[in-house]
Structure formats: C-alpha cells, structure tokens
Design an enzyme around this catalytic site. Structure first.
Site, PDB file in Angstrom:
ATOM      1  N   LYS A  85       0.836  -1.195   0.000  1.00 30.44           N
ATOM      2  CA  LYS A  85       0.000   0.000   0.000  1.00 30.44           C
ATOM      3  C   LYS A  85       0.876   1.253   0.000  1.00 30.44           C
ATOM      4  O   LYS A  85       1.925   1.272   0.648  1.00 30.44           O
ATOM      5  CB  LYS A  85      -0.901   0.010   1.233  1.00 30.44           C
ATOM      6  N   SER A 160      -9.026   0.802   3.213  1.00 30.78           N
ATOM      7  CA  SER A 160      -8.034   1.547   2.461  1.00 30.78           C
ATOM      8  C   SER A 160      -7.105   0.653   1.644  1.00 30.78           C
ATOM      9  O   SER A 160      -6.293   1.156   0.863  1.00 30.78           O
ATOM     10  CB  SER A 160      -7.179   2.391   3.427  1.00 30.78           C
ATOM     11  N   SER A 184      -9.759  -1.933   7.075  1.00 29.53           N
ATOM     12  CA  SER A 184      -9.123  -1.666   5.787  1.00 29.53           C
ATOM     13  C   SER A 184      -8.615  -2.884   5.048  1.00 29.53           C
ATOM     14  O   SER A 184      -8.282  -2.783   3.864  1.00 29.53           O
ATOM     15  CB  SER A 184      -7.971  -0.669   5.975  1.00 29.53           C
TER      16      SER A 184
END
Length: 475
Positions: A85, A160, A184
């Site tokens: 990420k 996320s 997330s």
C-alpha cells in the site's frame, strides 16, 4: 510451465525451480500493465522488481542439490511477487500517502513490515492505490485514478487496502499484504470476494514498532494481514508476516497457519456466538440488506453443518462507542503538519475532519482514548465467552465510484459507518478477525454477480483457527 493461479502453487513452483522469480515477476508485471484501467497501482517499480528477481534466482542457483532440498535454504517467500500500500515506505519508490497535500519523497529505506517481507524473499512490484492518509473505506484520492472493483468497475473495491484487493481479485498479484485500522483489510476483501485476515495486535511483530497505544492513549488500531483468494494463500503470507521481528529480520518459519488450514477438515465442536448487533446502532440505524443477512445466515448454517455449536450472542455494546471511535479515529489528523497552502490540496473529507481534530482539546482526545480502552476491555470480555463470533460482513453491496466523495464529509463518514458497521470495533478490541466470501448475488446495475460475505472474530492468537474456519466456509 504456466504460472500457477494460487500463491501456494506459485510458491512451490518457485522453490522447486519449475519457474524462475524473473518469469513470475514478468508475468505479473504484464498483468498489471494489461489492467491499468482498474487503478490498482499508483506506482509500478518494474526495473527494481526485475533486479530483485534476478538476485533471487542467483541465490537459488548458488545452492547445491542437497541444499535445495532443505526448506530453510531459501527464505520462506522466495521469489514471490507482492505489492505494498502507498501508505508505507518501500526503498526506491515514492511514498504519496494518497495525498496531493504532502510531498512524495522517494524512500531511502523500507518500513519495518516491508523490510520483513523483503527479507522473507518477496519481490515488490510497486505501490497500490489508497484513500488519502488511509482514512476511508474507499480508495479514491486527488493524485491518481480511483481503484475499481474487478467484479464491477463502476463500483468501489473498498479501502483503504482497495488497490491491493483489486489487484489480487483481478490476478495482478498472487496475494498481498494489507493494513487494517478500522476494517481496511476486511472491507475491500468483502467487496472483492476475497479472504482478508485482520490479525490481533502483536501477532505480526512489526505492528508493535510504535507501541500498543497511540499518542492519545487509545488502543493501537492498525495492524497488518494478508489479502488472498484462498485460505491457504492467506496462511502462507500470514506465516511469513508473523515470523518476523521489528528489525525486519526473518525468523525460521514454522508454517503453523498453513499446516492448520491443510488440516481444517478436523476442526469441529467450536462454540460460536452469532449476532447482527453493531455498536453504531447507538448513533443511527444499521441498514443490513437482505443479501448481507442471507450471507450471514448461510455462513451460520455451514458452520453448524461442520459440527460447531452456534448460539445467539446477547451482545450489548457501549453507547459511547460511535463518538469515542470517531474522535479517536481522526485524532491523529491534529498532528498532521502541512506546508503553507497545502491544506487546500486535501480532499474535503480530510480537511473537514482535520479542522475538527484541531479544534478539540488534548483533554478531549485523551478522554476518548480512555473510553476506547474501557470499551476494548468490554468487547474482549463479551466476545471471549465464545471460541469465535460470527457477524455480517458489509451491510450492502459496494457503492459506486464517487458515491462517497459526492456527499458532504459528515454524510460521507456516516455512510462509511453504515456500510462497514461491524469492522472497526474489532480494531478497538485488538482481537483478530477474518472476512470470508460466502455468496454470489445478482448485480442490480450490471450483468453478473457480486460477492457477499461474513466476518468471524476470534480470541487472542486464534489467527490459524480463523483461517481454518475460512477454509471450511469456502470449501
């Protein structure tokens, strides 16, 4: 040979020398390039990845035949392509945090979790799409195209870890590490039909790099975990993540979770509480759709068919939760330092909630942190009466791209809390949980189907058992 579809199959082929790390890396780089419209990646580090793959192949080639036969001769994830990420540093790649308001420096070193997976032999292909600062349950920002759901590109893959989940679901990666501070990992896994393991705090040693509490005394919410297409694949990555140190050094892998998953058929007789209660009900109704309820009920039936004892759990959540979590979740924004004029480059959501965080006193933030500690203890006590607790996953199908950002910030946040009404409470508790795809339901806006899933919350240290249950539910 062709590249195996599963991470475990690829892992075995790489270790056996049936496939080189360079061949695997080139395969997934081509897949990434072919599916650029998904917006899964912010940065692709192709040259760096190919160089790493070359070093992995050279390391294996230097071993004798006898050495290759020993499992410990190669690192546990030898040659396995991954991506991270864009919230964490990866040496040689820019770190954007998904924000146009912050500089994007090229990292000189790895985040501890990245370092651990690199030391375990994995190869980073790049940085995946995230919401600004990782705050939201959807992966849209002002610096790159939004991440799109491979099951319906008009819909969000969640956040996320949305870019990572989209990449795994579309076959751009065999498996991916994610991070989960309020859902997330689990939200995008449920949205994309994947298995997502939110580990308990401390199960992955590098998650304790900054300690078990945050700057305001609240429980540390964010932990790492795998996003995968199968329980075996998730177990493979979890074992590598758990077998590391805060310094990023690999420890001898035990393969405990992977062995557990491969023996999942023998697991039976667990006491499992079932509940649709959510702590957000103290603030607003939780709109549990018929599809979400059916997925939860189907999961319960499958667990009962496996010989587990299911009981209605009379859970009572602290009414302080919605306010305390909202304050605690956004408190860190009060510490965000920006250059002059940069605030205007924040997305409206971040700007609004940063202003609110700055307007609160430190005493208010500390009080919310103390309340969350009390709530965490109560959650662990209530859920601890069971071997696992089954809740719904997401309450409804993934919203369209842009649906959240079109709302005023307050309504955007409420919709996120309604959609992911069962995830953040587990972060507060510090316990592990797993998101599991259960059903395929008709897509009302496009041809085909969409996944609906459920969540299981476990006891401390029960990550292998949760993966076993995921294997049972997806068999």
């Amino acid at each position: 040979m062709s590249v195996p579809e599963t991470a475990t199959g690829l892992h075995e082929a790489l270790r056996a020398g049936e496939l080189t790390a360079r061949e695997a890396t080139e395969h997934f780089l081509r897949r990434i390039d072919d599916r650029r419209e998904l917006g899964a990646f912010i940065t692709v580090t192709a040259e760096q990845a190919l160089a790493e793959a070359g070093r992995a192949d050279a390391r294996r080639a230097a071993l004798t035949r006898d050495e290759r036969a020993r499992p410990a001769a190669l690192p546990p994830l030898h040659g396995l392509p991954l991506a991270h990420k864009d919230l964490v540093d990866v040496a040689g790649a820019p770190t954007t945090l998904g924000s146009a308001a912050l500089p994007h420096p090229v990292a000189s070193g790895d985040h501890p979790g990245v370092a651990a997976l690199r030391a375990a032999g994995s190869i980073s292909l790049g940085k995946t799409q995230v919401p600004e600062l990782g705050l939201n349950a959807y992966s849209e920002n002002l610096i790159a195209p939004p991440a799109r759901n491979p099951r319906d590109p008009g819909r969000t893959p969640g956040g996320s870890s949305g870019g990572s989940a989209a990449a795994v679901a579309a076959g751009l990666l065999p498996v991916a590490p994610g991070s989960d501070g309020g859902g997330s990992i689990r939200i995008p896994s449920l949205a994309c039909g994947l298995i997502g393991l939110k580990t308990g705090l401390g199960a992955v040693p590098t998650d304790l790099d900054r300690g078990p509490v945050d700057e305001f005394g609240a429980p540390r919410l964010t932990v790492s975990g795998p996003i995968a297409r199968t329980a075996e694949d998730a177990a493979l990555l979890f074992d590598a993540m758990a077998g590391s140190t805060v310094r990023g050094e690999p420890a001898p892998g035990t393969g405990r979770a992977l062995r557990a998953v491969r023996a999942a058929e023998r697991l039976t007789g667990l006491r499992i509480g079932i509940s649709t209660a959510s702590p957000f009900e103290a603030a607003h109704p939780v709109p549990l759709s018929a599809e979400a309820r059916l997925a939860w009920q189907t999961a319960a039936e499958r667990l009962a068919d496996r010989g587990h004892r299911l009981e209605e759990a009379a859970l009572r959540y602290d009414p302080r939760y919605p306010e305390a979590f909202g304050i605690g979740w956004m408190a860190g924004l009060s510490l965000l330092e920006l250059e002059a004029g940069a605030e205007e480059r924040l997305v409206p959501f971040t700007r609004e909630f940063r202003d609110r965080a700055l307007a609160r006193s430190r005493e208010t933030h500390l009080a919310a942190g103390a309340a969350l500690q009390e709530i965490a203890a109560d959650l662990r006590r209530q859920w601890g009466a069971y071997d696992a607790v089954l809740t719904p996953g997401l309450t409804m199908l993934p919203p369209d791209i842009g649906a959240f950002l079109a709302l005023p910030p307050e309504e955007d946040y409420r919709l996120q809390c309604e959609w992911a009404a069962y995830t953040s409470m587990v972060n507060v508790s510090g316990l592990p949980a797993i998101a599991i795809p259960i059903l395929e339901v008709p897509n009302p806006s496009a041809p085909g189907t969409l996944p609906m899933g459920a969540q299981l919350i476990g006891r401390p240290g029960s990550e292998p058992q949760l993966l076993q249950l995921a294997a049972q539910l997806t068999a």
